[in-house]
Scaffold this motif. Structure first.
Motif, PDB file in Angstrom:
ATOM      1  N   HIS A   1      48.733 -14.228  77.711  1.00 50.33           N
ATOM      2  CA  HIS A   1      48.503 -15.521  78.344  1.00 50.33           C
ATOM      3  C   HIS A   1      49.113 -16.628  77.489  1.00 50.33           C
ATOM      4  CE1 HIS A   1      45.754 -13.457  81.035  1.00 50.33           C
ATOM      5  NE2 HIS A   1      45.080 -12.997  79.977  1.00 50.33           N
ATOM      6  N   GLU A   2      49.893 -17.500  78.119  1.00 51.06           N
ATOM      7  CA  GLU A   2      50.514 -18.592  77.370  1.00 51.06           C
ATOM      8  C   GLU A   2      49.602 -19.806  77.243  1.00 51.06           C
ATOM      9  OE1 GLU A   2      54.268 -19.577  79.052  1.00 51.06           O
ATOM     10  OE2 GLU A   2      55.172 -17.607  78.649  1.00 51.06           O
ATOM     11  N   SER A   3      48.830 -20.114  78.262  1.00 51.71           N
ATOM     12  CA  SER A   3      47.921 -21.270  78.226  1.00 51.71           C
ATOM     13  C   SER A   3      46.490 -20.790  78.028  1.00 51.71           C
ATOM     14  CB  SER A   3      48.026 -22.062  79.535  1.00 51.71           C
ATOM     15  OG  SER A   3      47.648 -21.247  80.644  1.00 51.71           O
ATOM     16  N   CYS A   4      45.703 -21.652  77.417  1.00 50.75           N
ATOM     17  CA  CYS A   4      44.293 -21.298  77.159  1.00 50.75           C
ATOM     18  C   CYS A   4      43.401 -21.873  78.247  1.00 50.75           C
ATOM     19  CB  CYS A   4      43.846 -21.780  75.785  1.00 50.75           C
ATOM     20  SG  CYS A   4      43.781 -23.578  75.629  1.00 50.75           S
ATOM     21  N   GLN A   5      42.265 -21.266  78.420  1.00 48.94           N
ATOM     22  CA  GLN A   5      41.298 -21.731  79.405  1.00 48.94           C
ATOM     23  C   GLN A   5      40.592 -23.003  78.913  1.00 48.94           C
ATOM     24  OE1 GLN A   5      39.273 -17.878  79.449  1.00 48.94           O
ATOM     25  NE2 GLN A   5      39.651 -17.807  81.673  1.00 48.94           N
ATOM     26  N   VAL A   6      39.934 -23.693  79.852  1.00 50.92           N
ATOM     27  CA  VAL A   6      39.237 -24.940  79.511  1.00 50.92           C
ATOM     28  C   VAL A   6      38.092 -24.669  78.525  1.00 50.92           C
ATOM     29  CG1 VAL A   6      37.828 -26.823  80.435  1.00 50.92           C
ATOM     30  CG2 VAL A   6      39.854 -26.036  81.688  1.00 50.92           C
ATOM     31  N   HIS A   7      37.316 -23.635  78.769  1.00 52.48           N
ATOM     32  CA  HIS A   7      36.185 -23.367  77.873  1.00 52.48           C
ATOM     33  C   HIS A   7      36.677 -22.984  76.472  1.00 52.48           C
ATOM     34  CE1 HIS A   7      36.902 -19.033  78.559  1.00 52.48           C
ATOM     35  NE2 HIS A   7      36.136 -18.830  77.478  1.00 52.48           N
TER      36      HIS A   7
ATOM     37  N   SER B   1      51.976 -23.553  63.366  1.00 50.60           N
ATOM     38  CA  SER B   1      53.014 -22.602  62.944  1.00 50.60           C
ATOM     39  C   SER B   1      53.352 -21.588  64.026  1.00 50.60           C
ATOM     40  CB  SER B   1      52.558 -21.862  61.682  1.00 50.60           C
ATOM     41  OG  SER B   1      51.417 -21.057  61.970  1.00 50.60           O
ATOM     42  N   GLY B   2      52.557 -21.561  65.083  1.00 52.66           N
ATOM     43  CA  GLY B   2      52.810 -20.587  66.140  1.00 52.66           C
ATOM     44  C   GLY B   2      52.209 -19.228  65.851  1.00 52.66           C
ATOM     45  N   ALA B   3      51.368 -19.114  64.819  1.00 53.08           N
ATOM     46  CA  ALA B   3      50.780 -17.815  64.485  1.00 53.08           C
ATOM     47  C   ALA B   3      49.856 -17.328  65.592  1.00 53.08           C
ATOM     48  CB  ALA B   3      50.008 -17.917  63.158  1.00 53.08           C
ATOM     49  N   ILE B   4      49.229 -18.263  66.320  1.00 53.25           N
ATOM     50  CA  ILE B   4      48.337 -17.862  67.406  1.00 53.25           C
ATOM     51  C   ILE B   4      49.142 -17.397  68.619  1.00 53.25           C
ATOM     52  CG2 ILE B   4      46.540 -18.660  68.983  1.00 53.25           C
ATOM     53  CD1 ILE B   4      45.569 -18.356  66.140  1.00 53.25           C
ATOM     54  N   ASP B   5      50.210 -18.156  68.928  1.00 53.96           N
ATOM     55  CA  ASP B   5      50.995 -17.844  70.133  1.00 53.96           C
ATOM     56  C   ASP B   5      52.118 -16.829  69.886  1.00 53.96           C
ATOM     57  OD1 ASP B   5      49.379 -19.782  71.091  1.00 53.96           O
ATOM     58  OD2 ASP B   5      50.953 -21.209  71.608  1.00 53.96           O
ATOM     59  N   HIS B   6      52.418 -16.559  68.624  1.00 60.09           N
ATOM     60  CA  HIS B   6      53.564 -15.700  68.279  1.00 60.09           C
ATOM     61  C   HIS B   6      54.869 -16.290  68.832  1.00 60.09           C
ATOM     62  CE1 HIS B   6      51.952 -11.552  66.849  1.00 60.09           C
ATOM     63  NE2 HIS B   6      51.304 -12.556  66.271  1.00 60.09           N
TER      64      HIS B   6
END
Length: 378
Positions: free
Chosen positions: A78-84, A118-123
């Motif tokens: 998933h590229e975008s995160c949810q609201v919660h 740094s993009g570590a979360i999104d790779h």
């Protein structure tokens, strides 16, 4: 020790979990899912809510847990995160500022911002505008927590200062009261005690010149000495700290009071009815003073008479009655300071006092005082 959760944190966790559950049923396709709902998203939402419920207890652990959940979410493609999830991240950054000291909280917040930037979360490498957005958003969340912590710290310091100021005012007031008590004690010693001592000495000298057997002068001498002794006790009490109370006379000392009054020519008898109880100190002192003042009036106005003191103990009250068969009191006695003081003492404890001439002659004082706080003597 029980691990208690505040109601606010429990409400925050429940709200975030509820938002995540709703998203699982309504927005799954917007995040790349094949259809609505995606039931396996519900445990992730519940876990986020559970973590936030413990945010005040373990802010660092909760922060790391929320960041790891975001990492796992992106590893699912998933590229975008949810609201919660976004709400959970903002609350976690806010909690670092609100619950941790400035240095460790700031370091954890900075580390979290760098991980996301740094993009570590999104790779992936983030564009500059997204880096700026994440930095401002998470940094602002942390600063709101830091501002809240600063406000609470200032309020606590102000409360402590107010407490110290109140203690200081009480100390100064106590010192002022002590100084005034010492001044009154000096005045009483220098004026009243000296004058009474001189009267005792003069009465003794006059008695000795008349052969030393005059009972009236002997009684004056003895009463004066007792007054000086009692005055010395009072002066000692005035000079003592206020929290060190001296024993006060009560109804148990009426016998000693009677033995003193008998020297004046009065024939006094005492009758006690009912089961004696130990009264509260203030009430016991007032009852004693009523008897004392009644006997003083009898000495002044009754002459050589018979005086009867009756103390009757009832389940909820004690009755004090002092009667004499003397020549009678002046008509102004009922408005004198002595009877006014006795009536005030009785009314102070919710009691009543009646005083006046008897139809058959003499005078009667009758007081009824509540004793609901009394305990049986042993």
């Amino acid at each position: 020790m029980a691990f208690r959760i505040s109601k606010v944190d429990l409400l925050i966790g429940t709200a975030v979990a509820a938002i995540g559950v709703v998203e699982a049923f309504t927005t799954a396709t917007a995040h790349g899912a094949a259809q609505n709902p995606e039931l396996w998203w519900i445990p992730q939402a519940l876990l986020a809510g559970i973590l936030l419920a413990f945010r005040c207890k373990s802010p660092v652990v909760v922060f790391i847990g929320i960041v790891l959940m975001q990492y796992v979410w992106h590893r699912q493609g998933h590229e975008s995160c949810q609201v919660h999830q976004l709400i959970s991240l903002l609350i976690a950054f806010h909690t670092l500022g609100a619950k941790l000291p400035f240095r460790p909280g700031g370091l954890w917040a900075l580390a979290g911002i760098l991980v996301f930037d740094s993009g570590a979360i999104d790779h992936r490498i983030l564009p500059p505008e997204e880096v700026i957005f994440l930095t401002v958003m998470f940094g602002f969340a942390y600063l709101t927590g830091l501002g809240l912590r600063g406000y609470l710290v200032r309020m606590q310091r102000m409360a402590e200062q107010a407490t110290q100021a109140e203690l200081e005012r009480e100390r100064r007031a106590a010192e002022a009261v002590t100084a005034e008590r010492n001044r009154i004690a000096r005045e009483l010693h220098d004026v009243v005690a000296h004058s009474v001592s001189m009267m005792v000495m003069q009465a003794g000298a006059l008695r000795r010149t008349q052969g030393g057997e005059n009972p009236i002068l002997l009684n004056i001498e003895q009463t004066g000495r007792e007054a000086v002794n009692e005055l010395r006790i009072m002066l000692g009490a005035l000079r003592m700290p206020q929290d060190e109370a001296l024993p006060q006379p009560g109804l148990d000392l009426v016998e000693s009071l009677i033995s003193t009054v008998r020297n004046s020519g009065l024939r006094v008898t005492l009758a006690i009815e009912g089961e004696p109880v130990r009264l509260a100190p203030g009430l016991d002192l007032s009852a004693y003073r009523i008897v004392q003042e009644s006997l003083t009036n009898a000495v002044k106005y009754a002459g050589e008479a018979d005086v009867r003191i009756r103390i009757a103990y009832h389940p909820l009250s004690v009755t004090i009655e002092v009667t004499d068969n003397g020549k009678g009191a002046d008509s102004e006695l009922s408005t004198g300071n002595g009877l006014i003081g006795m009536r005030e003492r009785a009314e102070l404890f919710g009691g009543t006092l009646d005083a006046g001439p008897r139809p058959e002659g003499g005078f009667r004082v009758r007081a009824v005082l509540p004793t609901s706080q009394g305990v049986v003597l042993v």
